[in-house]
Design a protein around this motif. Structure first.
Motif, PDB file in Angstrom:
ATOM      1  N   SER A 121       0.849  -1.186   0.000  1.00 38.92           N
ATOM      2  CA  SER A 121       0.000   0.000   0.000  1.00 38.92           C
ATOM      3  C   SER A 121       0.885   1.237   0.000  1.00 38.92           C
ATOM      4  O   SER A 121       2.037   1.192   0.447  1.00 38.92           O
ATOM      5  CB  SER A 121      -0.947   0.020   1.204  1.00 38.92           C
ATOM      6  N   VAL A 122       0.350   2.314  -0.535  1.00 43.51           N
ATOM      7  CA  VAL A 122       1.036   3.602  -0.532  1.00 43.51           C
ATOM      8  C   VAL A 122       0.077   4.626   0.057  1.00 43.51           C
ATOM      9  O   VAL A 122      -1.054   4.781  -0.426  1.00 43.51           O
ATOM     10  CB  VAL A 122       1.453   4.027  -1.951  1.00 43.51           C
ATOM     11  N   SER A 123       0.509   5.308   1.114  1.00 41.76           N
ATOM     12  CA  SER A 123      -0.279   6.375   1.721  1.00 41.76           C
ATOM     13  C   SER A 123       0.418   7.704   1.456  1.00 41.76           C
ATOM     14  O   SER A 123       1.632   7.829   1.685  1.00 41.76           O
ATOM     15  CB  SER A 123      -0.439   6.152   3.227  1.00 41.76           C
ATOM     16  N   CYS A 124      -0.328   8.672   0.969  1.00 41.78           N
ATOM     17  CA  CYS A 124       0.240   9.956   0.564  1.00 41.78           C
ATOM     18  C   CYS A 124      -0.434  11.080   1.341  1.00 41.78           C
ATOM     19  O   CYS A 124      -1.662  11.145   1.403  1.00 41.78           O
ATOM     20  CB  CYS A 124       0.052  10.182  -0.928  1.00 41.78           C
ATOM     21  N   ALA A 125       0.384  11.942   1.925  1.00 38.59           N
ATOM     22  CA  ALA A 125      -0.117  13.104   2.655  1.00 38.59           C
ATOM     23  C   ALA A 125       0.004  14.330   1.767  1.00 38.59           C
ATOM     24  O   ALA A 125       1.096  14.649   1.295  1.00 38.59           O
ATOM     25  CB  ALA A 125       0.671  13.301   3.950  1.00 38.59           C
ATOM     26  N   GLN A 126      -1.095  14.999   1.524  1.00 38.32           N
ATOM     27  CA  GLN A 126      -1.091  16.209   0.714  1.00 38.32           C
ATOM     28  C   GLN A 126      -1.300  17.404   1.636  1.00 38.32           C
ATOM     29  O   GLN A 126      -2.387  17.620   2.153  1.00 38.32           O
ATOM     30  CB  GLN A 126      -2.209  16.146  -0.340  1.00 38.32           C
ATOM     31  N   GLU A 127      -0.222  18.136   1.896  1.00 39.55           N
ATOM     32  CA  GLU A 127      -0.270  19.273   2.810  1.00 39.55           C
ATOM     33  C   GLU A 127      -0.341  20.562   2.011  1.00 39.55           C
ATOM     34  O   GLU A 127       0.409  20.772   1.068  1.00 39.55           O
ATOM     35  CB  GLU A 127       0.966  19.270   3.707  1.00 39.55           C
ATOM     36  N   ALA A 128      -1.259  21.457   2.422  1.00 39.94           N
ATOM     37  CA  ALA A 128      -1.462  22.697   1.670  1.00 39.94           C
ATOM     38  C   ALA A 128      -0.190  23.535   1.612  1.00 39.94           C
ATOM     39  O   ALA A 128       0.068  24.216   0.619  1.00 39.94           O
ATOM     40  CB  ALA A 128      -2.607  23.485   2.304  1.00 39.94           C
ATOM     41  N   ALA A 129       0.623  23.500   2.669  1.00 36.71           N
ATOM     42  CA  ALA A 129       1.808  24.357   2.714  1.00 36.71           C
ATOM     43  C   ALA A 129       3.009  23.728   2.019  1.00 36.71           C
ATOM     44  O   ALA A 129       4.041  24.361   1.892  1.00 36.71           O
ATOM     45  CB  ALA A 129       2.166  24.665   4.168  1.00 36.71           C
ATOM     46  N   SER A 130       2.883  22.497   1.564  1.00 38.37           N
ATOM     47  CA  SER A 130       4.018  21.792   0.971  1.00 38.37           C
ATOM     48  C   SER A 130       3.899  21.807  -0.547  1.00 38.37           C
ATOM     49  O   SER A 130       2.814  22.019  -1.090  1.00 38.37           O
ATOM     50  CB  SER A 130       4.070  20.347   1.475  1.00 38.37           C
ATOM     51  N   PRO A 131       4.983  21.548  -1.289  1.00 39.35           N
ATOM     52  CA  PRO A 131       4.851  21.392  -2.742  1.00 39.35           C
ATOM     53  C   PRO A 131       3.869  20.281  -3.059  1.00 39.35           C
ATOM     54  O   PRO A 131       3.826  19.253  -2.395  1.00 39.35           O
ATOM     55  CB  PRO A 131       6.272  21.028  -3.180  1.00 39.35           C
ATOM     56  N   GLN A 132       3.068  20.479  -4.079  1.00 39.74           N
ATOM     57  CA  GLN A 132       2.056  19.499  -4.436  1.00 39.74           C
ATOM     58  C   GLN A 132       2.688  18.273  -5.085  1.00 39.74           C
ATOM     59  O   GLN A 132       3.545  18.384  -5.951  1.00 39.74           O
ATOM     60  CB  GLN A 132       1.039  20.113  -5.390  1.00 39.74           C
ATOM     61  N   LEU A 133       2.214  17.111  -4.642  1.00 42.07           N
ATOM     62  CA  LEU A 133       2.624  15.869  -5.292  1.00 42.07           C
ATOM     63  C   LEU A 133       1.981  15.813  -6.673  1.00 42.07           C
ATOM     64  O   LEU A 133       0.768  15.971  -6.817  1.00 42.07           O
ATOM     65  CB  LEU A 133       2.186  14.662  -4.468  1.00 42.07           C
ATOM     66  N   GLN A 134       2.805  15.579  -7.691  1.00 42.91           N
ATOM     67  CA  GLN A 134       2.300  15.458  -9.053  1.00 42.91           C
ATOM     68  C   GLN A 134       2.152  14.000  -9.472  1.00 42.91           C
ATOM     69  O   GLN A 134       1.169  13.625 -10.115  1.00 42.91           O
ATOM     70  CB  GLN A 134       3.243  16.176 -10.021  1.00 42.91           C
ATOM     71  N   THR A 135       3.118  13.180  -9.123  1.00 46.34           N
ATOM     72  CA  THR A 135       3.047  11.737  -9.378  1.00 46.34           C
ATOM     73  C   THR A 135       3.720  11.006  -8.234  1.00 46.34           C
ATOM     74  O   THR A 135       4.627  11.530  -7.584  1.00 46.34           O
ATOM     75  CB  THR A 135       3.749  11.325 -10.697  1.00 46.34           C
ATOM     76  N   VAL A 136       3.268   9.782  -7.993  1.00 54.42           N
ATOM     77  CA  VAL A 136       3.936   8.854  -7.085  1.00 54.42           C
ATOM     78  C   VAL A 136       4.014   7.520  -7.809  1.00 54.42           C
ATOM     79  O   VAL A 136       3.009   7.033  -8.345  1.00 54.42           O
ATOM     80  CB  VAL A 136       3.182   8.705  -5.749  1.00 54.42           C
ATOM     81  N   ASN A 137       5.198   6.942  -7.860  1.00 53.66           N
ATOM     82  CA  ASN A 137       5.407   5.671  -8.544  1.00 53.66           C
ATOM     83  C   ASN A 137       5.895   4.614  -7.572  1.00 53.66           C
ATOM     84  O   ASN A 137       6.743   4.897  -6.723  1.00 53.66           O
ATOM     85  CB  ASN A 137       6.443   5.813  -9.660  1.00 53.66           C
ATOM     86  N   LEU A 138       5.341   3.421  -7.705  1.00 54.99           N
ATOM     87  CA  LEU A 138       5.850   2.261  -6.974  1.00 54.99           C
ATOM     88  C   LEU A 138       6.292   1.241  -8.013  1.00 54.99           C
ATOM     89  O   LEU A 138       5.486   0.808  -8.834  1.00 54.99           O
ATOM     90  CB  LEU A 138       4.784   1.679  -6.052  1.00 54.99           C
ATOM     91  N   ASP A 139       7.579   0.904  -8.008  1.00 49.60           N
ATOM     92  CA  ASP A 139       8.154   0.027  -9.026  1.00 49.60           C
ATOM     93  C   ASP A 139       8.795  -1.190  -8.370  1.00 49.60           C
ATOM     94  O   ASP A 139       9.480  -1.069  -7.345  1.00 49.60           O
ATOM     95  CB  ASP A 139       9.208   0.777  -9.840  1.00 49.60           C
ATOM     96  N   LEU A 140       8.588  -2.349  -8.976  1.00 53.62           N
ATOM     97  CA  LEU A 140       9.193  -3.589  -8.510  1.00 53.62           C
ATOM     98  C   LEU A 140      10.113  -4.147  -9.583  1.00 53.62           C
ATOM     99  O   LEU A 140       9.850  -3.999 -10.779  1.00 53.62           O
ATOM    100  CB  LEU A 140       8.129  -4.640  -8.169  1.00 53.62           C
ATOM    101  N   ASN A 141      11.169  -4.787  -9.131  1.00 53.73           N
ATOM    102  CA  ASN A 141      12.079  -5.495 -10.029  1.00 53.73           C
ATOM    103  C   ASN A 141      12.126  -6.942  -9.562  1.00 53.73           C
ATOM    104  O   ASN A 141      12.686  -7.238  -8.506  1.00 53.73           O
ATOM    105  CB  ASN A 141      13.474  -4.856 -10.005  1.00 53.73           C
ATOM    106  N   LEU A 142      11.520  -7.843 -10.341  1.00 52.43           N
ATOM    107  CA  LEU A 142      11.419  -9.247  -9.972  1.00 52.43           C
ATOM    108  C   LEU A 142      12.597 -10.026 -10.536  1.00 52.43           C
ATOM    109  O   LEU A 142      12.968  -9.850 -11.699  1.00 52.43           O
ATOM    110  CB  LEU A 142      10.111  -9.834 -10.510  1.00 52.43           C
TER     111      LEU A 142
END
Length: 237
Positions: free
Chosen positions: A88-109
């Motif tokens: 799971s990925v939990s993302c906090a979006q804070e008004a005073a912080s730079p806005q998250l544009q993308t979040v990537n989760l990558d696996l290498n099997l």
């Protein structure tokens, strides 16, 4: 079809390290300014791996027969084991912080040979959940495993809809998900992700995990990334 309850996962807060800065045209300065790590914005749950055994799917004869046939192929080098991986990925979006544009989760099997035997094939993401989400939708409830251990009951985003989460590179050894900010949906909350991995049976398989993010600061985008120090062992049960 069987229902798989996705458990709550132990979480770790990530400090993502700056990679580079890009301008509006995508130009990267030769010597990008050093940025502080991106901390307190992304939390990773898991990863957790559970072997898909005949005991797990035994209530559905078709699934049990599929697991047994894959494990007992006449060509032993091509026999396969399956693993259910949950993150799971939990993302906090804070008004005073730079806005998250993308979040990537990558696996290498990857698979290590057992003894002197080389892996006949590399592990791949056999099925991924969710494939696409739009708006504020989140994956909830149990995961449904259907014929040939594929996730069922998934809906792709409607044509023309803004996709805020998308599975990438299914049936490859480098799968992942991308979460995107859209005009109608910011990045925030918890995204639950699951994957069935098909791996060679007579090997030890691992999944290395990386998490990346981009944020916007004025007209500039900064990229950040963190890699888990130890890969996830795909246990055979």
């Amino acid at each position: 079809m069987i229902d798989i309850i996705l458990p709550e996962l132990p979480e770790r807060e990530l400090a993502l390290v700056s990679e580079e800065i890009s301008g509006p045209s995508g130009h990267v300065p030769r010597r990008p300014a050093t940025a502080a790590p991106l901390a307190g914005r992304v939390t990773l749950g898991g990863p957790l791996s559970v072997p898909v055994t005949t005991e797990l799917v035994g209530r559905v004869p078709e699934l049990k027969a599929f697991v047994e046939s894959e494990a007992n192929k006449a060509d032993e080098a091509h026999s396969a084991a399956y693993h259910l991986v949950h993150l799971s990925v939990s993302c906090a979006q804070e008004a005073a912080s730079p806005q998250l544009q993308t979040v990537n989760l990558d696996l290498n099997l990857s698979a290590e040979p057992a003894g002197n035997r080389r892996a006949a094939f590399q592990p791949v993401a056999w099925s991924m959940l969710p494939l696409q989400l739009s708006g504020e939708a989140r994956a909830t409830g149990p995961a449904h495993l259907g014929p040939r251990l594929g996730f069922v009951g998934q809906d792709r985003a409607a044509r023309g809809a803004r996709v805020c989460l998308e599975a990438r590179r299914e049936l490859r050894s480098d799968p992942g998900w991308e979460i995107r900010r859209t005009p109608t949906a910011g990045i925030g909350g918890t995204y639950r992700l699951a994957m069935v991995v098909r791996a060679p049976r007579a090997t030890v398989s691992h999944a290395a995990v990386e998490v990346g993010a981009t944020v916007r600061e004025g007209h500039m985008r900064r990229r950040f990334r963190a890699e888990l120090p130890e890969p996830l062992l795909l246990a055979t049960g």
